[in-house]
Design a protein around this motif. Structure first.
Motif, PDB file in Angstrom:
ATOM      1  N   GLN A  22       6.827   3.761   4.126  1.00 45.47           N
ATOM      2  CA  GLN A  22       7.204   2.431   4.617  1.00 45.47           C
ATOM      3  C   GLN A  22       7.611   2.496   6.089  1.00 45.47           C
ATOM      4  O   GLN A  22       7.274   1.595   6.882  1.00 45.47           O
ATOM      5  CB  GLN A  22       8.357   1.895   3.781  1.00 45.47           C
ATOM      6  CG  GLN A  22       7.985   1.650   2.315  1.00 45.47           C
ATOM      7  CD  GLN A  22       9.210   1.345   1.491  1.00 45.47           C
ATOM      8  OE1 GLN A  22      10.221   0.957   2.035  1.00 45.47           O
ATOM      9  NE2 GLN A  22       9.110   1.539   0.179  1.00 45.47           N
ATOM     10  N   THR A  25       4.473   2.728   8.193  1.00 45.21           N
ATOM     11  CA  THR A  25       3.766   1.445   8.230  1.00 45.21           C
ATOM     12  C   THR A  25       4.478   0.465   9.160  1.00 45.21           C
ATOM     13  O   THR A  25       3.849  -0.241   9.964  1.00 45.21           O
ATOM     14  CB  THR A  25       3.679   0.858   6.819  1.00 45.21           C
ATOM     15  OG1 THR A  25       3.012   1.803   5.964  1.00 45.21           O
ATOM     16  CG2 THR A  25       2.910  -0.442   6.823  1.00 45.21           C
ATOM     17  N   GLY A 203      -1.291  -7.984   9.089  1.00 45.93           N
ATOM     18  CA  GLY A 203      -1.812  -7.221   7.947  1.00 45.93           C
ATOM     19  C   GLY A 203      -0.890  -6.055   7.584  1.00 45.93           C
ATOM     20  O   GLY A 203      -0.586  -5.813   6.417  1.00 45.93           O
ATOM     21  N   LEU A 204      -0.487  -5.354   8.594  1.00 47.19           N
ATOM     22  CA  LEU A 204       0.402  -4.223   8.326  1.00 47.19           C
ATOM     23  C   LEU A 204       1.744  -4.683   7.767  1.00 47.19           C
ATOM     24  O   LEU A 204       2.317  -4.042   6.873  1.00 47.19           O
ATOM     25  CB  LEU A 204       0.619  -3.439   9.629  1.00 47.19           C
ATOM     26  CG  LEU A 204      -0.605  -2.672  10.162  1.00 47.19           C
ATOM     27  CD1 LEU A 204      -0.319  -2.088  11.541  1.00 47.19           C
ATOM     28  CD2 LEU A 204      -1.019  -1.567   9.188  1.00 47.19           C
ATOM     29  N   SER A 206       2.321  -7.379   6.043  1.00 44.66           N
ATOM     30  CA  SER A 206       2.115  -7.809   4.650  1.00 44.66           C
ATOM     31  C   SER A 206       2.090  -6.604   3.713  1.00 44.66           C
ATOM     32  O   SER A 206       2.686  -6.620   2.625  1.00 44.66           O
ATOM     33  CB  SER A 206       0.802  -8.592   4.542  1.00 44.66           C
ATOM     34  OG  SER A 206       0.839  -9.732   5.362  1.00 44.66           O
ATOM     35  N   TRP A 207       1.401  -5.572   4.135  1.00 46.19           N
ATOM     36  CA  TRP A 207       1.365  -4.355   3.311  1.00 46.19           C
ATOM     37  C   TRP A 207       2.765  -3.748   3.167  1.00 46.19           C
ATOM     38  O   TRP A 207       3.167  -3.269   2.126  1.00 46.19           O
ATOM     39  CB  TRP A 207       0.384  -3.355   3.944  1.00 46.19           C
ATOM     40  CG  TRP A 207       0.174  -2.125   3.082  1.00 46.19           C
ATOM     41  CD1 TRP A 207      -0.006  -2.091   1.735  1.00 46.19           C
ATOM     42  CD2 TRP A 207       0.155  -0.772   3.539  1.00 46.19           C
ATOM     43  NE1 TRP A 207      -0.172  -0.809   1.295  1.00 46.19           N
ATOM     44  CE2 TRP A 207      -0.075   0.037   2.408  1.00 46.19           C
ATOM     45  CE3 TRP A 207       0.263  -0.171   4.797  1.00 46.19           C
ATOM     46  CZ2 TRP A 207      -0.162   1.415   2.483  1.00 46.19           C
ATOM     47  CZ3 TRP A 207       0.153   1.207   4.855  1.00 46.19           C
ATOM     48  CH2 TRP A 207      -0.044   1.989   3.715  1.00 46.19           C
ATOM     49  N   MET A 210       4.762  -5.577   0.639  1.00 48.04           N
ATOM     50  CA  MET A 210       4.358  -5.195  -0.715  1.00 48.04           C
ATOM     51  C   MET A 210       5.014  -3.875  -1.113  1.00 48.04           C
ATOM     52  O   MET A 210       5.518  -3.728  -2.241  1.00 48.04           O
ATOM     53  CB  MET A 210       2.815  -5.071  -0.768  1.00 48.04           C
ATOM     54  CG  MET A 210       2.272  -4.690  -2.152  1.00 48.04           C
ATOM     55  SD  MET A 210       0.484  -4.496  -2.131  1.00 48.04           S
ATOM     56  CE  MET A 210       0.332  -3.028  -1.118  1.00 48.04           C
TER      57      MET A 210
END
Length: 754
Positions: A22, A25, A203-204, A206-207, A210
């Motif tokens: 995490q 990211t 995008g990153l 959002s990942w 999650m």
């Protein structure tokens, strides 16, 4: 609990990997977003630079047109002036030249970053200079015959200049158009980069959300597991915390209870105080809240603060414990003598601290000085007393024999006059020795209960006659005054001595004030004066309005033979005699003086336990020729003194037997030798004093008359009740001896213990 810890340890690597994923990211998204933003920002600055350049090119176009117009105006003015000689045309010529010069200079400055434009401007400048030169010739009208030729050349030159300006403007517009195209391209690229960066970052992120959701679910389970562990840990922490608090409270109590000032300084922050204990508060004279956070320069004088700072730096740099011997420290409470010990150490957070422990030795050093002064005065007193004792024996021999010789001579003879002068000198020498004995605290005292309020007024007439008319004497009697346990005759001597010193300090006259009061010297005062016992005293104060004393004079005022008077005007024994009498009486004496403001000497005399004062009776002075036929046992170790006494007694009609020490006299008594009076010296060799001899003799022969004599006495140490037996001090006159012996023999026998 152990199994739970092991399970948590097993799950820890997985959670650690998830957390690392995490984190990577998240930072990747941040990097992408920051890169897009950075690219856009750089692109923005590039576009801004292009816009600035476009604006510069626009100004170049305008300035080129202005330069052409101003040169045209100069040419037209020159032509017109050549034809009409009109001042207006000449002014147009001058104005055109000035405007062109200024405009062309700005045009060159604006074009300096483009070499091609600068090259074009160089050609234009040469043409312009040529045109200006031709126009100046036309305006000068120096060669009227060449006017047409000059006009033709000017037209040709101006035509070349206009073509050059047109070429320059075409080039400048071309450059500006290229920059407009670059600007549009930059805007397009910047927009595309920003959109792509934002989409990638979203995008990153959002990942990441999650992943965080999954982690949140796992974390709730872990939190439930850890909650059980926390319950046990909290109990353990509370117990340890209470233990630490108890230890801290104990340490605080110990530090605050230590009588020595303790402080902490932060060596990394200008040596500021970070802690002071209660004793340090008292020494600094400031609450700790005001002292902490300050530096030495905010608390002490500059010189003292600089010294503290140097010591702190030396200890900080060396890392060694430092000790400073006692020195004066100026505090809010005044100057104090302080020793210091400083210890450097590192705190848990890495700061360098200096622990300081101070010891206020002001009172200790003052007591040491007082003790040394007492020892010095005592040693001086012992020396003085010993010398005085020997002198008294010598004076007793001289005075006694002179008395005997004088009685054999006719008063009118020259020899009689010489004997009288020698007797006078001997009496003065005896008085000098008496004063020395007073300082040595070895004079014979007969303390009784005295009411100073009643006694002092009897002495005032004597003082007024002694001091003269220039000195006014006033007496202030204290209310409900206690009785003093003193020798009243010594009070008179003390007042006379103090009054004479006061008179000598008031050269132009003044006021002498004598006061009495009750005084209670408490423990605090006694702690500051080691020779003083706390208790109740009767204070006798003598004040003058004279010149006062310096601190140096005060420190030596009680020394025998010390005087500030001119030679021949004082012996320096007045104050020393008063000092010795007060000390021997069990009292205390203190001088308060200031140069130019007078002096007050306070005598603290011991309070008597009696309720009524004792009337002091003097021997009958009319019995100067009293003689007798009784037998006297003379006990004296000094052969010459004994011979003199025996001659005096024989001359008075008495018979004598002699002994040279106490043991010999005691042997005579035990052998039944008959005599009526025991006349004995007090201080004798052989282990038996006159007190002890009288004690044993009166025990063997109750009712025996006793007369004591000595060059000095130590009554309080030699007998329980020495005042039971009368004493005549050496040296004495024959007449004084006659009165004393006759008084004792004529008095009824009395029990020595009565």
């Amino acid at each position: 609990m152990t199994s739970q810890l092991e399970w948590s340890a097993h799950r820890m690597p997985q959670r650690f990997l998830n957390y690392e994923r995490q984190k990577v990211t998240f930072w990747l998204a941040i990097v992408v977003l920051v890169a897009a933003i950075a690219f856009s920002v750089l692109n923005y600055f590039e576009r801004q630079a292009i816009l600035d350049s476009i604006e510069t090119k626009q100004s170049i176009l305008i300035q080129a047109q202005d330069a052409r117009n101003s040169l045209r105006m100069a040419e037209a003015g020159a032509r017109g002036f050549a034809i009409s000689e009109s001042p207006k045309d000449h002014a147009r010529f001058q104005s055109g030249i000035a405007t062109f010069t200024e405009t062309f200079a700005r045009l060159k400055k604006s074009s300096r970053d483009n070499p091609e434009l600068i090259s074009r401007l160089a050609n234009l400048e040469r043409l312009a200079e040529r045109e200006i030169a031709i126009s100046e010739k036309l305006a000068a009208r120096d060669r009227p015959d060449q006017g047409s030729q000059l006009v033709a050349v000017s037209s040709q030159t101006m035509e070349l200049f206009n073509r050059g300006i047109d070429d320059f403007l075409i080039l400048a517009r071309s450059i500006r158009q290229n920059q407009f195209d670059d600007l549009r391209n930059q805007r397009l690229v910047s927009g595309i980069a920003l959109v792509l960066g934002a989409l990638l970052s979203l995008g990153l992120i959002s990942w990441l959300f999650m992943l965080r959701e999954r982690e949140f679910t796992r974390r709730r389970a872990v939190e439930d597991e850890l909650r059980a562990l926390n319950t046990g840990l909290e109990a353990s922490v509370r117990e340890r915390t209470l233990e630490l608090e108890r230890s801290r409270d104990l340490l605080d109590t110990i530090i605050e209870s230590i009588p020595d000032p303790i402080y902490l300084k932060n060596a990394d922050d200008e040596y500021r105080y970070v802690f002071v204990n209660e004793a340090a508060e008292q020494l600094f004279g400031l609450p700790r809240e005001q002292a902490m956070g300050r530096i030495d320069h905010e608390l002490f004088p500059r010189e003292q603060a600089n010294l503290c700072r140097r010591e702190d730096r030396q200890i900080h740099n060396s890392g060694e414990i430092g000790f400073s011997p006692a020195r004066e420290m100026i505090t809010q409470q005044g100057p104090r003598d302080v020793e210091s010990r400083k210890i450097p150490f590192q705190s848990a957070d890495g700061q360098t601290l200096i622990l300081g422990v101070l010891r206020d030795v002001t009172d200790h050093r003052r007591m040491e000085r007082q003790l040394r002064e007492m020892q010095r005065m005592d040693s001086l007193g012992r020396l003085t007393g010993g010398i005085a004792h020997d002198f008294n024996n010598l004076l007793a021999i001289i005075m006694g024999n002179l008395d005997l010789v004088r009685e054999e001579l006719d008063t009118s003879t020259e020899t009689a006059l010489m004997i009288d002068e020698a007797l006078g000198a001997t009496v003065r020498g005896a008085e000098l020795v008496r004063r020395l004995l007073a300082f040595a605290r070895k004079q014979h005292l007969e303390p009784v209960a005295v009411d100073l309020n009643e006694h002092i007024p009897e002495v005032l007439p004597l003082l007024e006659r002694t001091l003269g008319e220039n000195v006014t004497v006033q007496f202030k009697d204290g209310a409900d005054l206690w009785l003093a346990l003193i020798d009243p005759g010594q009070v008179d001597d003390a007042l006379v001595n103090l009054a004479i010193n006061a008179r000598d300090s008031m050269l132009e006259g003044g006021l002498l004030t004598i006061e009495t009061a009750n005084a209670n010297l408490d423990e605090d005062y006694a702690a500051q004066h080691v020779e003083v016992d706390p208790g109740e005293y009767v204070a006798l104060m003598v004040s003058d309005t004279g010149s006062g004393m310096s601190s140096t004079t005060i420190s030596r005022a009680f020394e025998p033979f010390f005087t500030t008077k001119e030679e021949g005007k004082g012996t320096g024994l007045g104050l020393s005699q008063v000092y010795g009498w007060v000390k021997q009486s069990g009292g205390h004496i203190k001088i308060y003086s200031e140069l130019g403001h007078g002096t007050t000497i306070k005598l603290y005399l011991p309070r008597s336990g009696e309720k009524t004062a004792v009337t002091h009776e003097l021997p009958d002075a009319t019995r100067t020729s009293a003689k007798g036929e009784e037998r006297v046992l003379v006990v004296e170790d000094n052969l010459n003194v004994r011979r003199t006494v025996v001659r005096q007694l024989h001359d008075l009609g008495y018979s004598t037997i002699e002994a040279d020490d106490g043991q010999s006299a005691l042997e005579m008594i035990r052998n039944g030798v008959s005599f009526d009076l025991l006349f004995t010296d007090i201080v004798m060799p052989g282990g038996m004093s006159g007190y002890e001899l009288a004690e044993v003799a009166t025990g063997l022969r109750p009712g025996l008359r006793v007369l004591l004599t000595s060059g000095y006495t130590e009554l309080g140490q030699k007998a329980a009740n020495p005042a039971c037996w009368p004493l005549i001090s050496k040296p004495y006159r024959k007449s004084e001896l006659a009165i004393m012996i006759r008084t004792i023999l004529d008095a009824p026998p009395r029990d020595r213990n009565a």
